[in-house]
Design an enzyme around this catalytic site. Structure first.
Site, short mmCIF file in Angstrom:
data_model
loop_
_atom_site.label_atom_id
_atom_site.label_comp_id
_atom_site.label_asym_id
_atom_site.label_seq_id
_atom_site.Cartn_x
_atom_site.Cartn_y
_atom_site.Cartn_z
N GLY A 1 0.82 -1.22 0.00
CA GLY A 1 0.00 0.00 0.00
C GLY A 1 0.85 1.26 0.00
O GLY A 1 0.56 2.23 -0.72
N ASP A 2 1.93 1.23 0.79
CA ASP A 2 2.86 2.39 0.84
C ASP A 2 3.49 2.60 -0.53
O ASP A 2 3.64 3.73 -1.00
CB ASP A 2 3.98 2.15 1.86
CG ASP A 2 3.46 1.87 3.26
OD1 ASP A 2 2.33 2.27 3.56
OD2 ASP A 2 4.20 1.24 4.05
#
Length: 341
Positions: A295-296
């Site tokens: 996600g990052d």
């Protein structure tokens, strides 16, 4: 051309202690996969146990710092990105500084004399991950550091700001300062829902800053938790994304965009009262190493094109590319150069 210091991130710098563990370890410490929590007392012995009993990788991490490092990697322009957060005056802090500088990120850490550098246990089973963060020094960030002229100058230089929701537990005052600066100066301010517990237990702090968010990132679990907390009575990710995008705004320069990832399912983008879906790059199960940082990395890839003023489609494409690279490697790590077209 992308100018120096165009993108500024602020958050919790953590040294990831990453290892493939077994179900017994998860059970012993009451850990659920695909979750992110703050360490309680019962979790504290696990960091040493991981280092002793498993093969461990140490990687400079923390959600915001990961996104900024990935954006920097995608941009390949030294010093295009800046990161602010708090570390301890210790070997982990030095390691982190060295890592970030090698990555080309301009880091301005506040160094705390009394607390150790924060760590995050990344427990991987079958490619899925669970994160247990012991914030330690990361929890000690003070807005006084941000207000120092040499640090505030970095805020004034930046045109885009990204902060993960995790920082709401540390310094909402710092977030508010940056958010208000962005709104007053027609700059773009972005945050991430980050974890279900942020939506649940830091609801007021999140709501206070939400009017300033020009782009809200999150995943489907966080979106559904946000919906539940606000009594929306819907689990439909597209509907939730739309509702978040229509939340009142503090500055009218930009219309809010909501970007929700759903693992292997399409990315949902809500903008201007409409929802678009973008397919992700599917990866055969045998190529999946670990979902930590996916996600990052998506956010980092997205931001790398946003600062180039590319259309949202290109930003999403770059996000999908970056997360696809990251999940084929341990932790939030990447090859020397991207081959993104």
């Amino acid at each position: 051309m992308v100018s120096e210091g165009v993108l500024l991130g602020m958050g919790n710098p953590l040294l990831d202690i990453s290892a493939v563990v077994d179900d017994g370890f998860l059970h012993k410490y009451d850990i659920k996969l695909n979750n992110a929590i703050l360490a309680e007392d019962k979790h504290l012995p696990m960091y040493d146990e991981m280092a002793k009993n498993y093969s461990v990788d140490y990687i400079a991490g923390g959600a915001t710092q990961n996104s900024i490092r990935v954006a920097q990697w995608m941009l390949q322009i030294p010093g295009a990105t800046t990161f602010i957060g708090c570390v301890g005056k210790d070997k982990f802090g030095e390691e982190m500084k060295k890592n970030a500088k090698l990555a080309g990120v301009n880091v301005h850490y506040y160094e705390d004399e009394n607390a150790g550098t924060g760590t995050c246990a990344v427990c991987v089973v079958g490619g899925e991950r669970s994160l247990i963060a012991n914030l330690s020094a990361a929890n000690c960030y003070k807005s006084d550091h941000l207000k120092q002229p040499e640090n505030w100058a970095l805020v004034e230089k930046a045109k885009y700001f990204y902060i993960a929701g995790f920082f709401l537990t540390v310094s909402p005052e710092s977030i508010q300062l940056v958010a208000e600066h962005a709104a007053a100066n027609n700059k773009m301010f972005m945050m991430n829902l980050s974890a279900p517990f942020i939506c649940e237990f830091f609801k007021d702090a999140q709501e206070k800053v939400l009017p300033y968010m020009d782009i809200v990132f999150g995943n489907e679990t966080e979106a559904r938790t946000f919906s539940k907390v606000h009594g929306w009575e819907t689990d439909d990710v597209e509907e939730i994304a739309l509702k978040i995008s229509q939340w009142p705004k503090a500055s009218g320069t930009y219309k809010r965009i909501t970007v929700i990832t759903q693992g292997p399912d399409p990315v949902v983008v809500a903008e201007d009262g409409k929802v678009k879906k973008f397919p992700v790059i599917l990866l055969p199960k045998e190529k999946l190493v670990d979902t930590n940082g996916a996600g990052d990395a998506f956010v980092g890839g997205f931001l790398s094109q946003l600062v180039k003023e590319k259309p949202i489609e290109d930003c999403v494409k770059a996000g999908c590319y970056a997360s696809n690279v990251i999940i084929q490697r341990p932790g939030c790590s990447y090859p020397a150069k991207p081959d993104f077209e």
